[in-house]
Design an enzyme around this catalytic site. Structure first.
Site, PDB file in Angstrom:
ATOM      1  N   HIS A  70       0.845  -1.190   0.000  1.00  0.00           N
ATOM      2  CA  HIS A  70       0.000   0.000   0.000  1.00  0.00           C
ATOM      3  C   HIS A  70       0.887   1.249   0.000  1.00  0.00           C
ATOM      4  O   HIS A  70       2.047   1.202   0.404  1.00  0.00           O
ATOM      5  CB  HIS A  70      -0.929  -0.011   1.211  1.00  0.00           C
ATOM      6  N   GLU A  72       0.974   3.984   1.834  1.00  0.00           N
ATOM      7  CA  GLU A  72       1.532   4.430   3.114  1.00  0.00           C
ATOM      8  C   GLU A  72       2.631   3.500   3.606  1.00  0.00           C
ATOM      9  O   GLU A  72       3.616   3.941   4.195  1.00  0.00           O
ATOM     10  CB  GLU A  72       0.433   4.625   4.172  1.00  0.00           C
ATOM     11  N   CYS A  98      -5.942   1.048   5.674  1.00  0.00           N
ATOM     12  CA  CYS A  98      -6.542  -0.215   6.107  1.00  0.00           C
ATOM     13  C   CYS A  98      -6.027  -0.537   7.507  1.00  0.00           C
ATOM     14  O   CYS A  98      -5.121   0.136   8.016  1.00  0.00           O
ATOM     15  CB  CYS A  98      -6.171  -1.334   5.130  1.00  0.00           C
ATOM     16  N   CYS A 101      -2.126  -1.300   7.646  1.00  0.00           N
ATOM     17  CA  CYS A 101      -1.270  -0.121   7.511  1.00  0.00           C
ATOM     18  C   CYS A 101      -1.398   0.818   8.712  1.00  0.00           C
ATOM     19  O   CYS A 101      -0.451   1.510   9.055  1.00  0.00           O
ATOM     20  CB  CYS A 101      -1.573   0.616   6.217  1.00  0.00           C
TER      21      CYS A 101
END
Length: 146
Positions: A70, A72, A98, A101
Site C-alpha cells: 500500500h 503508506e 486499512c 497499515c
C-alpha cells in the site's frame, strides 16, 4: 499555524499525493501518500508491487495480488531506510488506511493522518483514533482539484 493556513497546506499536499497516486501501475485503485514533517516532504509512496516484481497489481481475475504494498507502507519503508524520522510527522494519503497499515502508521510515530477518500473498512481509522492519532478527512474533491 492558523486553521486556514493549515488547510491551505493540507490541500496542497493532498494534491501532490493525488499526483503521486498516478504513478501507480495498479488498475483497481491508485493511491498516493506523502509524509511531511516541519513543512518538508520526508517521504512519498504509491501502491504497487515490491521491487523486482512485474508491475501488475491484479491477477487474471482482476483481484489485487496479496503482495502489493500500500502507498503508506511504501512511504514508511522509504523513510525508514533514510536518515529522516517520521516521529511527529503527518501522513497525507488519498485513501484512508486499512487496518494493517494503521499499525505501521502508529508504530512509525506519525501523529496526524489527512486522507481524502474513505476506505470501505473503517477499522484502520478506528485503531488510529484509539492510538491518539489526529485524523482529518478532506472530503471535497473540488477543494483538492481547484
Amino acid at each position: 499555524m492558523s486553521n486556514k493556513k493549515q488547510l491551505k497546506y493540507d490541500i496542497a499536499y493532498m494534491r501532490m499525493a493525488s499526483e503521486w497516486a498516478k504513478l501507480s501501475h495498479c488498475k483497481r485503485k491508485q493511491v498516493g501518500a506523502l509524509i511531511v514533517k516541519d513543512k518538508m516532504i520526508i517521504s512519498d509512496g504509491y501502491n504497487g508491487t515490491p521491487s523486482g516484481f512485474e508491475n501488475f497489481c491484479e491477477d487474471e481475475e482482476g483481484y489485487t495480488k496479496w503482495y502489493v504494498l500500500h502507498a503508506e507502507a511504501n512511504a514508511i519503508l522509504k523513510v525508514a531506510s533514510s536518515a529522516q524520522s517520521s516521529k511527529g510527522a503527518t501522513l497525507y494519503i488519498t485513501m484512508s488506511p486499512c487496518k494493517e497499515c494503521s499499525k505501521l502508521i502508529h508504530q512509525a510515530g506519525i501523529t496526524r493522518v489527512v486522507y481524502h477518500i474513505e476506505y470501505k473498512d473503517n477499522s484502520g481509522l478506528d485503531f488510529l483514533k484509539k492510538a491518539g492519532v489526529i485524523l482529518d478527512h478532506l472530503k471535497s474533491v473540488d477543494t483538492i482539484n481547484s
